[in-house]
Motif scaffolding. Structure first.
Motif, PDB file in Angstrom:
ATOM      1  N   TRP A  64       0.825  -1.197   0.000  1.00  0.00           N
ATOM      2  CA  TRP A  64       0.000   0.000   0.000  1.00  0.00           C
ATOM      3  C   TRP A  64       0.865   1.255   0.000  1.00  0.00           C
ATOM      4  O   TRP A  64       1.927   1.303   0.629  1.00  0.00           O
ATOM      5  CB  TRP A  64      -0.927  -0.019   1.210  1.00  0.00           C
ATOM      6  CG  TRP A  64      -2.002  -1.043   1.062  1.00  0.00           C
ATOM      7  CD1 TRP A  64      -2.265  -1.812  -0.024  1.00  0.00           C
ATOM      8  CD2 TRP A  64      -2.957  -1.405   2.046  1.00  0.00           C
ATOM      9  NE1 TRP A  64      -3.329  -2.639   0.209  1.00  0.00           N
ATOM     10  CE2 TRP A  64      -3.777  -2.409   1.479  1.00  0.00           C
ATOM     11  CE3 TRP A  64      -3.210  -1.001   3.347  1.00  0.00           C
ATOM     12  CZ2 TRP A  64      -4.824  -2.994   2.177  1.00  0.00           C
ATOM     13  CZ3 TRP A  64      -4.260  -1.583   4.044  1.00  0.00           C
ATOM     14  CH2 TRP A  64      -5.061  -2.561   3.464  1.00  0.00           C
TER      15      TRP A  64
ATOM     16  N   HIS B  63       0.415   5.339   0.473  1.00  0.00           N
ATOM     17  CA  HIS B  63      -0.433   6.474   0.845  1.00  0.00           C
ATOM     18  C   HIS B  63       0.283   7.807   0.658  1.00  0.00           C
ATOM     19  O   HIS B  63      -0.214   8.848   1.085  1.00  0.00           O
ATOM     20  CB  HIS B  63      -0.857   6.376   2.308  1.00  0.00           C
ATOM     21  CG  HIS B  63      -1.335   5.024   2.737  1.00  0.00           C
ATOM     22  ND1 HIS B  63      -0.488   4.066   3.267  1.00  0.00           N
ATOM     23  CD2 HIS B  63      -2.572   4.467   2.732  1.00  0.00           C
ATOM     24  CE1 HIS B  63      -1.183   2.983   3.572  1.00  0.00           C
ATOM     25  NE2 HIS B  63      -2.440   3.190   3.261  1.00  0.00           N
TER      26      HIS B  63
ATOM     27  N   GLU C  79       3.735   7.981   1.667  1.00  0.00           N
ATOM     28  CA  GLU C  79       4.715   8.019   2.744  1.00  0.00           C
ATOM     29  C   GLU C  79       6.048   8.599   2.253  1.00  0.00           C
ATOM     30  O   GLU C  79       6.337   8.628   1.048  1.00  0.00           O
ATOM     31  CB  GLU C  79       4.951   6.610   3.300  1.00  0.00           C
ATOM     32  CG  GLU C  79       3.836   6.088   4.183  1.00  0.00           C
ATOM     33  CD  GLU C  79       2.673   5.505   3.404  1.00  0.00           C
ATOM     34  OE1 GLU C  79       1.646   5.155   4.018  1.00  0.00           O
ATOM     35  OE2 GLU C  79       2.789   5.402   2.165  1.00  0.00           O
TER      36      GLU C  79
ATOM     37  N   ARG D 269      -3.615   3.779  -1.893  1.00  0.00           N
ATOM     38  CA  ARG D 269      -4.748   3.383  -1.032  1.00  0.00           C
ATOM     39  C   ARG D 269      -5.257   4.547  -0.177  1.00  0.00           C
ATOM     40  O   ARG D 269      -5.397   4.395   1.040  1.00  0.00           O
ATOM     41  CB  ARG D 269      -4.334   2.207  -0.161  1.00  0.00           C
ATOM     42  CG  ARG D 269      -5.546   1.575   0.549  1.00  0.00           C
ATOM     43  CD  ARG D 269      -5.513   0.139   0.500  1.00  0.00           C
ATOM     44  NE  ARG D 269      -6.626  -0.445   1.259  1.00  0.00           N
ATOM     45  CZ  ARG D 269      -7.404  -1.385   0.795  1.00  0.00           C
ATOM     46  NH1 ARG D 269      -7.224  -1.843  -0.400  1.00  0.00           N
ATOM     47  NH2 ARG D 269      -8.366  -1.881   1.555  1.00  0.00           N
TER      48      ARG D 269
ATOM     49  N   HIS E 186      -3.337   7.326  -2.986  1.00  0.00           N
ATOM     50  CA  HIS E 186      -2.205   8.263  -2.958  1.00  0.00           C
ATOM     51  C   HIS E 186      -2.761   9.672  -3.099  1.00  0.00           C
ATOM     52  O   HIS E 186      -3.658   9.911  -3.916  1.00  0.00           O
ATOM     53  CB  HIS E 186      -1.238   7.958  -4.103  1.00  0.00           C
ATOM     54  CG  HIS E 186       0.056   8.704  -4.000  1.00  0.00           C
ATOM     55  ND1 HIS E 186       0.173  10.039  -4.347  1.00  0.00           N
ATOM     56  CD2 HIS E 186       1.298   8.318  -3.582  1.00  0.00           C
ATOM     57  CE1 HIS E 186       1.412  10.430  -4.151  1.00  0.00           C
ATOM     58  NE2 HIS E 186       2.120   9.404  -3.678  1.00  0.00           N
TER      59      HIS E 186
ATOM     60  N   ARG F  16      -7.468   4.512  -6.753  1.00  0.00           N
ATOM     61  CA  ARG F  16      -8.128   4.058  -5.532  1.00  0.00           C
ATOM     62  C   ARG F  16      -8.982   2.843  -5.864  1.00  0.00           C
ATOM     63  O   ARG F  16      -9.201   2.505  -7.028  1.00  0.00           O
ATOM     64  CB  ARG F  16      -8.987   5.175  -4.925  1.00  0.00           C
ATOM     65  CG  ARG F  16     -10.263   5.506  -5.693  1.00  0.00           C
ATOM     66  CD  ARG F  16     -11.012   6.656  -5.040  1.00  0.00           C
ATOM     67  NE  ARG F  16     -12.356   6.815  -5.591  1.00  0.00           N
ATOM     68  CZ  ARG F  16     -13.124   7.870  -5.370  1.00  0.00           C
ATOM     69  NH1 ARG F  16     -12.672   8.859  -4.606  1.00  0.00           N
ATOM     70  NH2 ARG F  16     -14.339   7.930  -5.887  1.00  0.00           N
TER      71      ARG F  16
ATOM     72  N   SER G  38       1.475  -2.745   4.641  1.00  0.00           N
ATOM     73  CA  SER G  38       1.159  -1.327   4.780  1.00  0.00           C
ATOM     74  C   SER G  38       2.284  -0.622   5.518  1.00  0.00           C
ATOM     75  O   SER G  38       2.687  -1.055   6.602  1.00  0.00           O
ATOM     76  CB  SER G  38      -0.148  -1.115   5.545  1.00  0.00           C
ATOM     77  OG  SER G  38      -0.366   0.274   5.772  1.00  0.00           O
TER      78      SER G  38
ATOM     79  N   ARG H  35       2.025   1.936   7.153  1.00  0.00           N
ATOM     80  CA  ARG H  35       1.471   2.503   8.380  1.00  0.00           C
ATOM     81  C   ARG H  35       1.420   1.428   9.457  1.00  0.00           C
ATOM     82  O   ARG H  35       0.701   0.436   9.321  1.00  0.00           O
ATOM     83  CB  ARG H  35       0.060   3.045   8.132  1.00  0.00           C
ATOM     84  CG  ARG H  35       0.003   4.254   7.216  1.00  0.00           C
ATOM     85  CD  ARG H  35      -1.439   4.663   6.966  1.00  0.00           C
ATOM     86  NE  ARG H  35      -1.518   5.878   6.152  1.00  0.00           N
ATOM     87  CZ  ARG H  35      -2.653   6.363   5.658  1.00  0.00           C
ATOM     88  NH1 ARG H  35      -3.806   5.734   5.890  1.00  0.00           N
ATOM     89  NH2 ARG H  35      -2.641   7.466   4.929  1.00  0.00           N
TER      90      ARG H  35
ATOM     91  N   ASP I 145      -2.026  -0.104  10.946  1.00  0.00           N
ATOM     92  CA  ASP I 145      -3.011   0.398   9.990  1.00  0.00           C
ATOM     93  C   ASP I 145      -4.350  -0.300  10.253  1.00  0.00           C
ATOM     94  O   ASP I 145      -4.431  -1.534  10.208  1.00  0.00           O
ATOM     95  CB  ASP I 145      -2.532   0.114   8.566  1.00  0.00           C
ATOM     96  CG  ASP I 145      -3.344   0.845   7.507  1.00  0.00           C
ATOM     97  OD1 ASP I 145      -4.489   1.232   7.803  1.00  0.00           O
ATOM     98  OD2 ASP I 145      -2.830   1.010   6.380  1.00  0.00           O
TER      99      ASP I 145
ATOM    100  N   ASP J 210      -6.888  -0.385   8.395  1.00  0.00           N
ATOM    101  CA  ASP J 210      -7.518  -0.725   7.127  1.00  0.00           C
ATOM    102  C   ASP J 210      -7.306  -2.204   6.806  1.00  0.00           C
ATOM    103  O   ASP J 210      -6.215  -2.620   6.419  1.00  0.00           O
ATOM    104  CB  ASP J 210      -6.914   0.155   6.024  1.00  0.00           C
ATOM    105  CG  ASP J 210      -7.602  -0.035   4.672  1.00  0.00           C
ATOM    106  OD1 ASP J 210      -8.528  -0.846   4.578  1.00  0.00           O
ATOM    107  OD2 ASP J 210      -7.182   0.641   3.715  1.00  0.00           O
TER     108      ASP J 210
END
Length: 819
Positions: free
Chosen positions: A8, A10, A12, A37, A39, A72, A435, A437, A440, A442
């Motif tokens: 994923w 985003h 970062e 997911r 961007h 997305r 991910s 994150r 995360d 999600d």
């Protein structure tokens, strides 16, 4: 290379995204799918800058990269630019009802309420009502020409009448995809390719077919409504206690095809798409609509796939298959096989769907009520069937797997699900997900989770197992006993048995079958075709069966009628040609075949691939212990335990082989020119005491083991022991291993590493937790068992873990020594 997880993205910072790529590479995985997911600047300067970083990191580590085909989820957003082409925005046909009582001379009806900005009048059709929602097809009358400035002028005849105001516009019932691309509009594929694919090729074309493998398409759909269960004649939803009629996907191209099929009756037929009329005319109308809509969808897909061919890359992905949506509108794409037209692999999504041991019925989960019969018996077979029926897919069957199971999904469940998929023919995995994150929320789990997933050090064990298994089941021939007809066309026209019901009967008798759509029958010409019960079938099916002289079995009964115009004698000719067999008797057709067990084994699954077989016991409680009749093959059978990297000659008796598989255990059976040694006979010497252990723990966020006040084996996640603990639990004791050749840990929760005097004897991520003991260890030694949990004990407060029971943690035992 058979594993390419979702990574994923985003937006970062470079350091974070490179750290995640390094984690992927360190596990031995050689590819990933880059998924925005979303961007924050998809196709903008920051996106391209970030992708430059991703590709540089992948190139340095010799990883292949797949691009998501949109900014997305789900696919079809086209970077939010579809509004630039109003003619390509999703369009829908809606039916608004007005029920009136005649006679009423000089009546007028205003349709302006249903014609706001952006909505146009398509037709007005009146029909006499027989009851609340049943209409008299013989009285259908097209009144479109009687509409002036949005007002209908009509002398209503005697009786109860329904006036259907049919409108066309961009207002569907799925708000999330309201401004998405209309896949059945002329020019839709060209627009998608120009905006997304060409933009990537312009920047990275030199790496197409090398560093860059292709594009991943995620759950594109008609999106005319929400949900999996769309059926003609039923309200789409209930709001404020009132049923709301569904809308249908639409486009000028679709209307042109319907007019070609229906001629002057085209507008008059439209109400039958919402309300039941004369049964045969209603069925034929709905069948034709679905047939033409899904053929247009297939053309859209074919154009995308052709571009990828020309660009030297591939297109993979999947649609929404859930609960049978693969044959329907709404979240579905209407016809699974047509929807994957142009793709280079068969593809499905395994998101929280399969729970080991749950084989039928309905249960509630995060995403609604799950149809376990479909998920367990049908889902994976869609991908493997498409892979072997469509030559461009070359036997490659992909599954996006493990997503949204929650933090309770660990390597043991991943191994069980991998076996479930592989024994049904899936050989390419897209694990969901990595991910950047940490924690995360999600759709967990996330395999690395910033290094905090305690099972991450053992992730390469699963990766190596899955890679080897998929490799063993790739590049060859997947043997089957029959083909089962895909039921989409039958469902569009009436009552229909889903294909998975037939597969269940066959698979529980160790028989295998591909699912075949009518479109592919002439190309594959099956030796045996099994047709699930269908109230109606297309006449093309009967004509193909007869023309190719296909041996055909209809399950339970022959069809009552056709879903299209047919010669008067066609049904009688078909009936004379086919056999009818009750569903419960299908397995008896194969009792004399190879791979038949000595007694019924409903939990045993067998995939035959080239001159090998993959065998899985899918029971979570029962052991399979049986004799299998072997095929006549040259060489000596060899049993391989891929997880433990062990192989031996199994017990034989004439043309039969002894098969013993514990719960959730699997093995590979191959033939070699020379026999291998037999498996050493192991005799249980003793169980180690449940008490007297020294126990310490290392939490998932800690680097050190710390002693705890436990001395016995047993479930650790109890209030009086280690409830709420996630990490590794270490058990130690001094043990005499004189004459010991193997140690079985019994039950563990859930991955286990066995260490003897500081030497690791390996890691087991699933049953059986059995370790061979080298001859060097014969004196009293320190026996250390490290058992690692999932993160569920500290992270289960989410909707994904809410619908499952968590397994016991720790070393449960009994620990048995063998000599």
């Amino acid at each position: 290379m058979s594993i390419a997880p979702l990574l994923w993205h985003h937006g970062e910072d470079p350091e974070t995204i490179v750290r995640e790529i390094e984690a992927i590479a360190s596990s031995g995985i050689r590819a990933f799918v880059l998924e925005p997911r979303p961007h924050p600047d998809y196709l903008g300067p920051r996106y391209w800058s970030d992708v430059d970083v991703v590709l540089a990191a992948a190139r340095e580590r010799d990883l292949k990269v797949w691009f998501f085909d949109d900014g997305r989820f789900p696919s079809g957003w086209v970077s939010g630019r579809v509004s630039e082409r109003p003619d390509l925005v999703k369009r829908h046909l809606a039916a608004h009802r007005l029920d009136v009582q005649g006679p009423r001379a000089g009546a007028s009806v205003s349709a302006k309420h249903w014609l706001p900005d952006g909505i146009t009048l398509h037709a007005v059709v009146a029909v006499r009502r027989d009851s609340v929602d049943t209409i008299d097809s013989d009285t259908l009358v097209d009144l479109t020409a009687s509409v002036v400035d949005g007002v209908l002028y009509w002398d209503v005849p005697p009786g109860r009448w329904r006036i259907a105001v049919l409108t066309e516009g961009d207002r569907g019932l799925e708000d999330e995809t309201a401004e998405y691309l209309n896949p059945i509009a002329e020019g839709a594929a060209a627009f998608q390719l120009a905006v997304v694919h060409e933009a990537h090729r312009e920047r990275y074309g030199a790496d197409f077919g090398g560093l860059i493998s292709g594009f991943f398409q995620d759950e594109p759909r008609f999106g005319n409504g929400t949900g999996y269960e769309f059926q003609f004649g039923q309200p789409a939803e209930v709001r404020d206690g009132n049923p709301r009629d569904y809308v249908l996907p639409f486009s000028p191209a679709l209307w042109a095809r319907l007019v070609k099929q229906w001629g002057a009756d085209a507008r008059r037929r439209l109400p039958l798409l919402w309300w039941d009329g004369e049964p045969e005319l209603t069925a034929q109308t709905r069948y034709t609509f679905m047939d033409e809509a899904t053929r247009l969808y297939a053309e859209f897909q074919r154009e995308l796939g052709q571009w990828c061919d020309d660009a030297g890359v591939q297109m993979i992905g999947h649609v929404v298959e859930d609960n049978g949506a693969h044959t329907r509108l709404g979240w579905g794409a209407g016809h699974y096989f047509r929807a994957l037209n142009g793709q280079h692999m068969g593809g499905i999504d395994l998101v929280q769907h399969v729970q080991p041991g749950v084989i039928d019925g309905r249960r509630v989960g995060t995403f609604g009520r799950y149809d376990d019969e479909f998920y367990y018996w049908g889902l994976a077979k869609l991908a493997s069937s498409a892979a072997h029926i469509d030559p461009r897919k070359a036997g490659r069957a992909m599954c996006e797997a493990f997503g949204a199971y929650g933090w309770h999904l660990g390597l043991r469940l991943m191994k069980q699900l991998t076996d479930h998929l592989a024994v049904r023919g899936v050989n390419f995995l897209v694990p969901h997900a990595f991910s950047p994150r940490t924690w995360d929320p999600d759709c967990p789990p996330h395999f690395y989770n910033g290094g905090l997933n305690p099972q991450w050090p053992h992730f390469p064990v699963w990766r190596e197992y899955a890679d080897r298994l998929c490799s063993e089941l790739s590049g060859g021939t997947h043997h089957n006993d029959a083909m089962v007809l895909y039921h989409a066309e039958a469902e569009w026209a009436g009552e229909a048995m889903p294909f998975q019901r037939v597969l269940q009967v066959l698979m529980q008798a160790q028989r295998d079958a591909h699912v075949v759509p009518i479109d592919s029958l002439a190309a594959v010409k099956p030796e045996l075709l099994i047709v699930p019960y269908a109230q109606r079938i297309p006449p093309e099916l009967a004509e193909t069966i007869l023309a190719l002289d296909i041996r055909t079995i209809f399950v339970d009964a022959v069809p009552q009628a056709f879903s299209g115009a047919a010669a008067a004698e066609l049904m009688s000719r078909l009936t004379d040609h086919v056999d009818v067999v009750p569903l419960s008797d299908l397995a008896q057709l194969f009792t004399a075949a190879a791979w038949t067990p000595s007694e019924p084994q409903p939990w045993l699954r067998i995939l035959r691939y080239d001159e090998k077989a993959f065998l899985v016991n899918e029971s979570i409680t029962e052991t399979v212990d049986t004799w299998l009749t072997l095929p006549a093959l040259e060489g000596h059978p060899v049993r391989t335990d891929l997880l433990a990297s062990a192989e031996w000659t199994p017990e034989l008796s004439g043309d039969r082989v002894r098969l013993r598989l514990g719960p959730s255990e699997s093995c590979l059976l191959t033939w070699r020119p020379a026999a291998l040694p037999d498996l050493p006979v192991r005799v249980a010497r003793a169980d180690l005491p449940q008490d007297g252990w020294t126990v310490s723990t290392r939490a998932y966020s800690d680097s050190k083991f710390r002693p705890v006040a436990l001395t016995s084996l047993g479930p650790a996640n109890t209030p009086e022991r280690l409830a709420g603990f996630a990490g590794t639990i270490r058990y130690e004791r001094l043990t005499d291993l004189t004459d010991v050749t193997a140690i079985d840990l019994g039950e563990a929760g859930e991955t286990a590493e066995l260490v003897v005097d500081g030497e690791s004897l390996g890691v087991r991520i699933a049953h059986p937790y059995l370790f061979s003991v080298p001859h060097t260890h014969r004196r009293p030694v320190t026996l250390t068992v490290d058992v690692t949990t999932t993160l569920a004990p500290v992270a289960a407060d989410n909707s994904y873990d809410a619908y499952v029971t968590l397994d016991p943690t720790g070393l449960i035992g009994p620990v048995t020594l063998f000599h």
